[in-house]
Design a protein around this motif. Structure first.
Motif, mmCIF file in Angstrom:
data_model
loop_
_atom_site.group_PDB
_atom_site.id
_atom_site.type_symbol
_atom_site.label_atom_id
_atom_site.label_comp_id
_atom_site.label_asym_id
_atom_site.label_seq_id
_atom_site.Cartn_x
_atom_site.Cartn_y
_atom_site.Cartn_z
ATOM 1 N N THR A 54 53.287 -34.912 89.865
ATOM 2 C CA THR A 54 53.280 -34.194 91.145
ATOM 3 C C THR A 54 51.935 -34.298 91.844
ATOM 4 O O THR A 54 51.853 -34.641 93.033
ATOM 5 C CB THR A 54 53.615 -32.712 90.918
ATOM 6 N N ASP A 55 50.867 -34.009 91.096
ATOM 7 C CA ASP A 55 49.532 -33.971 91.719
ATOM 8 C C ASP A 55 49.105 -35.356 92.208
ATOM 9 O O ASP A 55 48.611 -35.515 93.335
ATOM 10 C CB ASP A 55 48.494 -33.433 90.727
ATOM 11 N N ALA A 66 48.577 -38.496 100.514
ATOM 12 C CA ALA A 66 47.460 -38.249 101.430
ATOM 13 C C ALA A 66 46.656 -39.520 101.661
ATOM 14 O O ALA A 66 46.215 -39.800 102.786
ATOM 15 C CB ALA A 66 46.567 -37.141 100.869
ATOM 16 N N LEU A 124 38.173 -37.294 101.247
ATOM 17 C CA LEU A 124 39.391 -37.208 100.431
ATOM 18 C C LEU A 124 39.048 -37.321 98.950
ATOM 19 O O LEU A 124 39.538 -36.545 98.119
ATOM 20 C CB LEU A 124 40.379 -38.295 100.840
ATOM 21 N N GLY A 150 50.897 -36.446 95.211
ATOM 22 C CA GLY A 150 50.363 -35.783 96.403
ATOM 23 C C GLY A 150 49.100 -36.458 96.906
ATOM 24 O O GLY A 150 48.912 -36.630 98.121
ATOM 25 N N VAL A 151 48.251 -36.846 95.976
ATOM 26 C CA VAL A 151 47.019 -37.544 96.368
ATOM 27 C C VAL A 151 47.356 -38.895 97.000
ATOM 28 O O VAL A 151 46.774 -39.285 98.020
ATOM 29 C CB VAL A 151 46.086 -37.738 95.149
#
Lengths: 121, 171
Positions: B64-65, B72, B147, B68-69
């Protein structure tokens, strides 16, 4: 909620906020009798920003997830758990009880915050 | 290249190597996307195959993480009109990630959990090292650098959690 019920620490208000309803803590004189303030804590960079806030019982706290993945705001002591707040989403509670409460993102345990809650009087 | 060696060492669960050379923003973008994808793939496997609930939950969080990165990063690259440029490091990461997945697929139970978590500890440690020594200092575009800096604490949290699980598994 019925005034005779025990006063709870937090009241989840996301649904009430979404529907525009008035908010009130359970049985307490706080939110219903004063102008409750909404405090926003950002979830950003796997940190709570600000990490510590001081509020008054009956105030609302909104956690806004500005990261790219889910976080939680979880406090066993305070009795709230947002569950996973998705990227870009937010979650709000009313904090009813005075005290100092540490909380954590249960998904990223180094991510910690603190609520200092003063009484209304 | 030295930064290739560092990430390859990470993939092999070896100590990271000192970083020297300077990748371009396009190369950094490819390295970031590939490094995340490698961990997404391993995380998905651990989420479904892990023996312990902690390992399954950790794998799910990695998937998941890091997804998400990558979302982005892809949005940022599109906004900057930056086309990720494959390079020795990204290719090495992908190849080694594939090899690691094959190794994991041949394991089960406690052996799977230990192999996955040991690798996650080494991988996050080495990726953090490369982030700090090369990727963040080398990023020319401020948004790209921001980022990388913004996601770094999540990688620290991942490393800490992986170490906790590693300890609980009895290493």
């Amino acid at each position: 909620m019925a005034p005779s019920r025990p006063r709870t620490l937090v009241t989840v208000v996301a649904a009430a906020l979404a529907s525009g309803l008035a908010l009130g803590a359970c049985g307490g004189p706080s939110a219903a009798d004063r102008d409750a303030v909404t405090h926003t804590v950002r979830m950003s960079g796997t940190s709570f920003v600000p990490a510590e806030i001081t509020i008054t019982a009956g105030d609302r706290v909104t956690w806004l997830n500005e990261d790219y993945f889910p976080h939680t705001a979880t406090s066993e002591a305070a009795g709230f758990d947002s569950g996973a707040v998705a990227a870009g989403d937010s979650w709000t509670v009313v904090i009813d009880r005075p005290g100092t409460f540490d909380y954590v993102c249960s998904l990223h345990p180094p991510m910690v915050g603190r609520l200092i809650v003063h009484d209304t009087e | 290249m030295h930064w290739t060696a560092a990430l390859t060492a990470a993939a092999l669960a070896l100590p990271a190597v000192v970083v020297a050379q300077t990748p371009t923003d396009a190369q950094i973008a490819a390295i970031v996307v590939t490094a995340n994808q490698v961990d997404i793939d391993a995380g998905k496997l651990a989420a479904s195959k892990g023996a312990s609930a902690d390992v399954r939950a950790f794998g799910e969080m990695m998937a998941t993480d890091h997804a998400g990165v990558n979302k982005a990063a892809a949005e940022l690259a599109a906004r900057l009109k930056l086309t990720p440029e494959e390079n020795d490091t990204s290719r090495s990461l992908k190849a080694d990630g594939d090899r690691h997945l094959e190794q994991l697929r041949g394991l089960s139970g406690a052996a799977f959990d230990r192999a996955y978590i040991d690798r996650e500890v080494a991988y996050h440690q080495a990726v953090l090292d490369v982030l700090d020594r090369t990727l963040i200092p080398s990023a020319q575009n401020a948004a790209l650098r921001n980022l990388l800096e913004k996601v770094r604490p999540a990688f620290v949290a991942h490393l800490e959690r992986a170490r906790q699980i590693q300890s609980a598994l009895g290493r």
